[in-house]
Design a protein around this motif. Structure first.
Motif, PDB file in Angstrom:
ATOM      1  N   GLY A 195       8.193   6.695  -5.836  1.00  0.00           N
ATOM      2  CA  GLY A 195       7.072   6.753  -6.769  1.00  0.00           C
ATOM      3  C   GLY A 195       7.420   6.782  -8.239  1.00  0.00           C
ATOM      4  O   GLY A 195       6.551   6.621  -9.082  1.00  0.00           O
ATOM      5  N   GLY A 196       8.712   6.984  -8.578  1.00  0.00           N
ATOM      6  CA  GLY A 196       9.053   7.067  -9.988  1.00  0.00           C
ATOM      7  C   GLY A 196      10.517   7.332 -10.228  1.00  0.00           C
ATOM      8  O   GLY A 196      11.335   7.272  -9.308  1.00  0.00           O
ATOM      9  N   ALA A 197      10.842   7.656 -11.470  1.00  0.00           N
ATOM     10  CA  ALA A 197      12.233   7.887 -11.852  1.00  0.00           C
ATOM     11  C   ALA A 197      12.292   8.887 -12.995  1.00  0.00           C
ATOM     12  O   ALA A 197      11.335   9.054 -13.747  1.00  0.00           O
ATOM     13  CB  ALA A 197      12.895   6.579 -12.277  1.00  0.00           C
TER      14      ALA A 197
ATOM     15  N   ALA B  35       2.214   2.862 -21.204  1.00  0.00           N
ATOM     16  CA  ALA B  35       2.566   1.848 -20.210  1.00  0.00           C
ATOM     17  C   ALA B  35       3.936   1.295 -20.541  1.00  0.00           C
ATOM     18  O   ALA B  35       4.214   0.950 -21.695  1.00  0.00           O
ATOM     19  CB  ALA B  35       1.527   0.733 -20.194  1.00  0.00           C
ATOM     20  N   VAL B  36       4.804   1.240 -19.547  1.00  0.00           N
ATOM     21  CA  VAL B  36       6.174   0.780 -19.743  1.00  0.00           C
ATOM     22  C   VAL B  36       6.584  -0.116 -18.586  1.00  0.00           C
ATOM     23  O   VAL B  36       5.897  -0.204 -17.564  1.00  0.00           O
ATOM     24  CB  VAL B  36       7.163   1.966 -19.844  1.00  0.00           C
TER      25      VAL B  36
ATOM     26  N   PRO C   5       6.742  -2.052 -13.383  1.00  0.00           N
ATOM     27  CA  PRO C   5       5.862  -1.423 -14.366  1.00  0.00           C
ATOM     28  C   PRO C   5       5.512   0.001 -13.953  1.00  0.00           C
ATOM     29  O   PRO C   5       5.534   0.345 -12.764  1.00  0.00           O
ATOM     30  CB  PRO C   5       4.626  -2.319 -14.363  1.00  0.00           C
ATOM     31  N   GLY C   6       5.200   0.804 -14.958  1.00  0.00           N
ATOM     32  CA  GLY C   6       4.813   2.182 -14.692  1.00  0.00           C
ATOM     33  C   GLY C   6       4.275   2.828 -15.952  1.00  0.00           C
ATOM     34  O   GLY C   6       3.898   2.155 -16.908  1.00  0.00           O
ATOM     35  N   GLY C   7       4.253   4.159 -15.926  1.00  0.00           N
ATOM     36  CA  GLY C   7       3.743   4.901 -17.063  1.00  0.00           C
ATOM     37  C   GLY C   7       4.522   6.185 -17.273  1.00  0.00           C
ATOM     38  O   GLY C   7       5.025   6.782 -16.312  1.00  0.00           O
ATOM     39  N   VAL C   8       4.613   6.602 -18.518  1.00  0.00           N
ATOM     40  CA  VAL C   8       5.287   7.855 -18.853  1.00  0.00           C
ATOM     41  C   VAL C   8       4.395   9.003 -18.388  1.00  0.00           C
ATOM     42  O   VAL C   8       3.202   9.033 -18.699  1.00  0.00           O
ATOM     43  CB  VAL C   8       5.544   7.957 -20.368  1.00  0.00           C
TER      44      VAL C   8
ATOM     45  N   SER D 121       6.338   7.247 -13.718  1.00  0.00           N
ATOM     46  CA  SER D 121       5.643   7.007 -12.456  1.00  0.00           C
ATOM     47  C   SER D 121       5.428   5.504 -12.316  1.00  0.00           C
ATOM     48  O   SER D 121       4.898   4.866 -13.228  1.00  0.00           O
ATOM     49  CB  SER D 121       4.299   7.735 -12.468  1.00  0.00           C
ATOM     50  N   PHE D 122       5.870   4.930 -11.191  1.00  0.00           N
ATOM     51  CA  PHE D 122       5.707   3.489 -10.977  1.00  0.00           C
ATOM     52  C   PHE D 122       4.256   3.164 -10.646  1.00  0.00           C
ATOM     53  O   PHE D 122       3.563   3.959  -9.996  1.00  0.00           O
ATOM     54  CB  PHE D 122       6.605   3.008  -9.831  1.00  0.00           C
ATOM     55  N   ASP D 123       3.806   1.979 -11.055  1.00  0.00           N
ATOM     56  CA  ASP D 123       2.452   1.532 -10.725  1.00  0.00           C
ATOM     57  C   ASP D 123       2.301   1.254  -9.237  1.00  0.00           C
ATOM     58  O   ASP D 123       1.206   1.383  -8.690  1.00  0.00           O
ATOM     59  CB  ASP D 123       2.090   0.273 -11.513  1.00  0.00           C
ATOM     60  N   SER D 124       3.388   0.848  -8.597  1.00  0.00           N
ATOM     61  CA  SER D 124       3.376   0.632  -7.140  1.00  0.00           C
ATOM     62  C   SER D 124       4.677   1.188  -6.567  1.00  0.00           C
ATOM     63  O   SER D 124       5.714   1.155  -7.223  1.00  0.00           O
ATOM     64  CB  SER D 124       3.232  -0.861  -6.808  1.00  0.00           C
TER      65      SER D 124
END
Length: 114
Positions: A46-48, A61-62, A72-75, A86-89
């Motif tokens: 789900g993220g990094a 958005a990053v 793609p994801g978001g801080v 957090s990843f968008d998918s």
């Protein structure tokens, strides 16, 4: 009651949905027109968690670019030490495994056995 109430639960308990795996991968974080060099510290479906010198507001958005992997994801959070993304998918098992294997190979190459 067998289920602890919210008041009984540890306020600092790890509430992550996905298990995290430690990695050491260089990458880039694209935020609008800005491109930042980052170091991926850990990874989940789900993220990094990234080491990032740039200060980015929560919700920015990053796009995380690690060569053959772009997501793609978001801080979600940031402190002096790291940034949570957090990843968008979700990553699938193959994508996650490939990144962990790449991290292990880079680590082995940087620290050859004597």
């Amino acid at each position: 009651s067998p289920v602890p109430s919210p008041q009984e639960q540890d306020a600092y308990a790890d509430r992550r949905v996905y298990p995290r795996v430690a990695v050491a991968l260089p990458a880039f974080l694209q935020a609008g027109r800005e491109r930042h060099h980052v170091q991926m510290l850990d990874l989940s479906a789900g993220g990094a968690r990234l080491q990032c010198a740039a200060r980015l507001p929560n919700g920015t958005a990053v796009e995380l670019d690690c060569g053959t992997f772009v997501r793609p994801g978001g801080v979600r959070w940031q402190n002096e030490e790291a940034l949570g993304l957090s990843f968008d998918s979700e990553l699938n098992a193959r994508e996650l495994s490939a990144l962990v294997n790449r991290s292990n190979a880079l680590t082995a190459r940087m620290n050859p056995a004597d």
